[in-house]
Write a protein that holds these residues in place. Structure first.
Motif, PDB file in Angstrom:
ATOM      1  N   PHE A  21      92.401 162.701  47.401  1.00 35.45           N
ATOM      2  CA  PHE A  21      93.215 161.895  46.488  1.00 35.45           C
ATOM      3  C   PHE A  21      92.353 161.484  45.290  1.00 35.45           C
ATOM      4  N   SER A  22      92.873 161.712  44.083  1.00 36.15           N
ATOM      5  CA  SER A  22      92.161 161.296  42.869  1.00 36.15           C
ATOM      6  C   SER A  22      92.927 160.225  42.136  1.00 36.15           C
ATOM      7  N   ALA A  23      92.215 159.200  41.721  1.00 32.59           N
ATOM      8  CA  ALA A  23      92.795 158.142  40.887  1.00 32.59           C
ATOM      9  C   ALA A  23      92.424 158.488  39.447  1.00 32.59           C
ATOM     10  N   GLU A  24      93.313 159.218  38.790  1.00 33.58           N
ATOM     11  CA  GLU A  24      92.994 159.686  37.430  1.00 33.58           C
ATOM     12  C   GLU A  24      92.679 158.498  36.511  1.00 33.58           C
ATOM     13  N   ASP A  25      91.673 158.669  35.677  1.00 30.09           N
ATOM     14  CA  ASP A  25      91.191 157.634  34.751  1.00 30.09           C
ATOM     15  C   ASP A  25      90.675 156.395  35.504  1.00 30.09           C
ATOM     16  N   ILE A  73      94.233 170.210  49.964  1.00 32.45           N
ATOM     17  CA  ILE A  73      95.210 169.845  48.930  1.00 32.45           C
ATOM     18  C   ILE A  73      94.661 168.640  48.179  1.00 32.45           C
ATOM     19  N   HIS A  74      94.653 168.755  46.856  1.00 30.13           N
ATOM     20  CA  HIS A  74      94.114 167.707  45.993  1.00 30.13           C
ATOM     21  C   HIS A  74      95.262 167.122  45.183  1.00 30.13           C
ATOM     22  N   THR A  75      95.625 165.888  45.483  1.00 32.29           N
ATOM     23  CA  THR A  75      96.734 165.263  44.749  1.00 32.29           C
ATOM     24  C   THR A  75      96.207 164.100  43.912  1.00 32.29           C
ATOM     25  N   PHE A  76      96.792 163.916  42.745  1.00 33.23           N
ATOM     26  CA  PHE A  76      96.273 162.854  41.875  1.00 33.23           C
ATOM     27  C   PHE A  76      97.396 162.115  41.161  1.00 33.23           C
ATOM     28  N   ILE A  77      97.074 160.877  40.809  1.00 29.94           N
ATOM     29  CA  ILE A  77      97.970 160.085  39.955  1.00 29.94           C
ATOM     30  C   ILE A  77      97.099 159.116  39.149  1.00 29.94           C
ATOM     31  N   VAL A 101      82.979 162.108  42.832  1.00 31.23           N
ATOM     32  CA  VAL A 101      83.119 161.746  41.413  1.00 31.23           C
ATOM     33  C   VAL A 101      83.405 162.993  40.590  1.00 31.23           C
ATOM     34  N   HIS A 102      84.061 162.767  39.464  1.00 26.37           N
ATOM     35  CA  HIS A 102      84.501 163.854  38.590  1.00 26.37           C
ATOM     36  C   HIS A 102      84.330 163.327  37.167  1.00 26.37           C
ATOM     37  N   CYS A 103      83.237 163.700  36.523  1.00 24.54           N
ATOM     38  CA  CYS A 103      82.915 163.063  35.235  1.00 24.54           C
ATOM     39  C   CYS A 103      83.072 164.026  34.072  1.00 24.54           C
ATOM     40  N   HIS A 104      83.661 163.523  33.011  1.00 22.76           N
ATOM     41  CA  HIS A 104      83.775 164.325  31.782  1.00 22.76           C
ATOM     42  C   HIS A 104      82.663 163.946  30.808  1.00 22.76           C
ATOM     43  N   ASN A 105      82.431 164.864  29.880  1.00 17.46           N
ATOM     44  CA  ASN A 105      81.192 164.805  29.109  1.00 17.46           C
ATOM     45  C   ASN A 105      81.371 164.327  27.672  1.00 17.46           C
ATOM     46  N   LEU A 130      87.460 176.972  37.853  1.00 15.67           N
ATOM     47  CA  LEU A 130      88.715 177.738  37.758  1.00 15.67           C
ATOM     48  C   LEU A 130      89.927 176.850  37.474  1.00 15.67           C
ATOM     49  N   ARG A 131      89.757 175.547  37.522  1.00 19.67           N
ATOM     50  CA  ARG A 131      90.878 174.648  37.234  1.00 19.67           C
ATOM     51  C   ARG A 131      90.573 173.813  35.993  1.00 19.67           C
ATOM     52  N   ASP A 132      89.687 172.824  36.097  1.00 19.53           N
ATOM     53  CA  ASP A 132      89.380 172.014  34.906  1.00 19.53           C
ATOM     54  C   ASP A 132      88.693 172.894  33.869  1.00 19.53           C
ATOM     55  N   GLY A 133      87.819 173.796  34.338  1.00 17.57           N
ATOM     56  CA  GLY A 133      87.115 174.705  33.414  1.00 17.57           C
ATOM     57  C   GLY A 133      88.102 175.514  32.614  1.00 17.57           C
ATOM     58  N   ILE A 153      86.857 159.737  42.316  1.00 15.38           N
ATOM     59  CA  ILE A 153      86.878 158.711  41.268  1.00 15.38           C
ATOM     60  C   ILE A 153      86.527 159.394  39.944  1.00 15.38           C
ATOM     61  N   PRO A 154      87.536 159.803  39.175  1.00 13.55           N
ATOM     62  CA  PRO A 154      87.226 160.497  37.929  1.00 13.55           C
ATOM     63  C   PRO A 154      86.941 159.559  36.764  1.00 13.55           C
ATOM     64  N   ASP A 155      85.979 159.949  35.953  1.00 15.52           N
ATOM     65  CA  ASP A 155      85.820 159.337  34.636  1.00 15.52           C
ATOM     66  C   ASP A 155      86.492 160.334  33.693  1.00 15.52           C
ATOM     67  N   THR A 156      87.810 160.286  33.692  1.00 15.20           N
ATOM     68  CA  THR A 156      88.641 161.308  33.048  1.00 15.20           C
ATOM     69  C   THR A 156      88.343 161.488  31.567  1.00 15.20           C
ATOM     70  N   VAL A 157      88.029 160.378  30.888  1.00 11.69           N
ATOM     71  CA  VAL A 157      87.827 160.474  29.439  1.00 11.69           C
ATOM     72  C   VAL A 157      86.350 160.344  29.050  1.00 11.69           C
ATOM     73  N   PRO A 165      98.156 170.216  33.987  1.00 11.38           N
ATOM     74  CA  PRO A 165      98.383 169.198  35.011  1.00 11.38           C
ATOM     75  C   PRO A 165      98.451 167.779  34.477  1.00 11.38           C
ATOM     76  N   GLN A 166      97.667 167.474  33.427  1.00 11.00           N
ATOM     77  CA  GLN A 166      97.589 166.082  32.993  1.00 11.00           C
ATOM     78  C   GLN A 166      98.506 165.750  31.808  1.00 11.00           C
ATOM     79  N   HIS A 167      99.276 166.732  31.347  1.00  9.92           N
ATOM     80  CA  HIS A 167     100.142 166.432  30.206  1.00  9.92           C
ATOM     81  C   HIS A 167     101.506 165.877  30.608  1.00  9.92           C
TER      82      HIS A 167
HETATM   83  O1  KIV Z   1      89.682 164.471  34.747  1.00  9.95           O
HETATM   84  C1  KIV Z   1      90.458 164.205  35.672  1.00  9.95           C
HETATM   85  O2  KIV Z   1      90.808 163.056  35.940  1.00  9.95           O
HETATM   86  C2  KIV Z   1      90.987 165.327  36.445  1.00  9.95           C
HETATM   87  C3  KIV Z   1      91.790 164.974  37.655  1.00  9.95           C
HETATM   88  C4  KIV Z   1      92.991 165.815  37.792  1.00  9.95           C
HETATM   89  C5  KIV Z   1      90.899 165.024  38.868  1.00  9.95           C
HETATM   90  O3  KIV Z   1      90.726 166.461  36.139  1.00  9.95           O
END
Ligand code: KIV
Ligand code: ZN
Length: 516
Positions: free
Chosen positions: A139-143, A97-101, A202-206, A13-16, A169-173, A511-513
């Motif tokens: 807490f998420s450390a984006e990228d 609450i999920h906060t990220f930077i 972990v939060h991994c992108h494809n 419902l958020r990243d999706g 720990i996201p693999d954002t890209v 959120p990430q722009h």
């Molecule tokens: O991909 C990402 O880094 C995110 C964060 C906001 C968790 O979606």
């Protein structure tokens, strides 16, 4: 939490929703959240409350509805984001609450224009601020996947000290490779002195097709939360697919020393619901939930499976929610039978009006199509809930199409717009094109058609066609749906559904722009 438990954090419902064209209405989000609760997802990331009033309202509605999963809201490391998330989550029985930077050199320098020390201070500030509202803080450390390891260790240690209970720990890209990403998690757990005070996620992108592989490698190296989405939906190439992560861990208990609490029988219905709401079809060869995932085509395989299922099957189709395509209802089935069948599929209507609407649709369908399958019921439920939400501004009263060999198809439609009946005729390249042109000539909204897709719900020529129409107007992208055994009618419904949704204003900030 014991170490043999893997927490499933769903972010459909958020990243999706960040997938281009996957915007969902509030009711659609609540329906998906209820399905995720039945699936026994541990944490549902319901949205990014500060993004828009619509996002805020949807997160609040989910917080009011869900009792058996933790409801989470995303925020940047900013006071206004955190306050908005805290307010939206207030009604939840259990909230996070999920906060990220961002922590990678390129994101800090180019996007945030902040020094590493400033980022560190902002992270500590955000976690402490969030702690004023709840003690369940992620807490998420984006990228993180492209961050400097020493800096990552510093910021994670500080975030835990400030009160974070989950470190993501996201693999954002989607840049990492499984052995390398697993090693990163191992290093973090080993080097950060207070690592035992938090759960590592972990939060991994494809982007390289490795989101599930990277997530599983992280689990093997100590991560105990995986962030994932139904059908792998998500920004760009998507996130790790929930169904694949869950079934890999469960099927290979000899490899993984943990398991989830997921009720896997709801995987296929959840996948069908998300596909239907977003209009993103599921590829037939998609693992677990694709139509061919348990189909055996070759004679040798079929022979093997008949002798002993395990020769070619590592999971049982029923365990992930596949049914044997049996006819579940017919023309004479009643309201109670419909309710019972829908409940078996994880669908519960709160109001008798919604059930009545579903029953009415069922009767109409049963008149056209004598055998009703579970797949049909899922679509009926989806369409019935959707129509209770939108007070249709544009309603289809009738449509007539003439399509003869060698002649240009001609359509005539009559719509009701604000209690006024309006008709128009148009020719087109095909019957659907003619109907769309006739509708467009009446409706005063200039939109661009971005996608038109038809998906047959069951096999057979009397199958319902489920149509998705994606429209764009002033940068806002909206998907509409329709289903009928008559695909021209289903197409008209889908087109009007999208047009009606433009009144709901689903626009929001990403959120990430825009950074801190
Ligand atoms: O991909 C990402 O880094 C995110 C964060 C906001 C968790 O979606
Ligand atoms: Zn993401």
């Amino acid at each position: 939490m014991s170490n043999d438990r893997l927490i499933i954090f769903d972010t459909t419902l958020r990243d999706g929703e960040q997938s281009p064209g996957a915007s969902m209405t509030q009711d659609e989000k609540v329906r998906i959240a209820k399905m995720l609760e039945q699936l026994q997802v541990d944490v549902i990331e319901a949205g990014f409350p500060v993004a828009s009033s619509g996002d805020f309202a949807a997160v609040k509605a989910i917080a009011e509805t869900i009792t058996d999963s933790t409801v989470c809201g995303l925020c940047r490391a900013l006071e206004k984001d955190i306050e908005s998330a805290a307010m939206a989550l207030k009604p939840a029985r259990s909230s996070r609450i999920h906060t990220f930077i961002a922590t990678s050199p390129i994101h800090m320098k180019e996007k945030l224009r902040m020094s590493p020390d400033q980022v560190l201070d902002q992270a500590i500030y955000a976690v402490k601020k969030a702690r004023q509202y709840t003690d369940n803080i992620e807490f998420s450390a984006e990228d993180a996947g492209r961050s400097d390891l020493d800096f990552l260790c510093r910021i994670v240690e500080a975030a835990i000290d400030a009160g974070a209970t989950t470190i993501n720990i996201p693999d954002t890209v989607g840049y990492n490779i499984p052995h390398q990403f697993g090693e990163l998690i191992k290093q973090l757990l080993h080097r950060i002195p207070n690592a035992d005070k938090a759960i590592f996620s972990v939060h991994c992108h494809n982007d390289l097709g490795l989101a599930v592989g990277n997530s599983l490698s992280a689990v093997l190296n100590g991560a105990r939360q995986v962030e994932c989405t139904i059908n792998g939906l998500g920004e760009r190439a998507g996130n790790a697919s929930l169904e694949e992560v869950v079934m890999a861990v469960r099927t290979r208990r000899d490899v993984f020393s943990c398991d989830t609490r997921i009720n896997s029988e709801f995987l296929v219905p959840s996948s069908a619901l998300v596909s239907s709401v977003t209009g993103f079809p599921i590829q037939p060869n998609k693992a677990i939930v694709g139509a061919n995932a348990f189909a055996h085509e070759s004679g040798i395989h079929q022979d093997g499976v008949l002798k002993a299922r395990e020769t070619y099957e590592i999971m049982r189709a029923q365990d992930v929610g596949w049914t044997d395509n049996k006819i579940v209802m017919g023309k004479h089935s009643g309201r109670a039978a419909l309710k019972d069948q829908l409940e078996k599929l994880g669908i519960h209507f709160d109001s008798s009006e919604a059930l009545n609407a579903a029953f009415k649709r069922f009767k109409v369908l049963a008149d056209k199509k004598h055998e009703i399958f579970q797949e049909d019921l899922l679509v009926i439920a989806n369409e019935s809930s959707a129509c209770s939400e939108i007070e249709d501004c544009y309603q289809l009263l009738s449509s007539e199409v003439c399509s003869r060999t060698g002649e240009t198809p001609l359509a005539k439609v009559t719509l009701k717009i604000n209690n006024q009946e309006l008709s128009a005729e148009s020719t087109g390249g095909g019957p659907v094109d003619a109907v769309f042109k006739a509708i467009a000539s009446i409706v005063p909204l200039e939109t661009n058609l971005e996608l038109y897709s038809v998906n047959n719900i069951t096999s057979g020529t009397d199958s319902q066609g489920e149509v998705s129409v994606r429209l764009e107007k002033d940068g806002q992208v909206i998907t509409g749906h329709g289903a009928d055994t008559d695909i021209v009618l289903a197409s008209a419904q889908a087109y009007l559904d999208a047009l009606n949704k433009f009144g709901l204003n689903l626009n929001r900030e990403h959120p990430q722009h825009s950074g801190v």
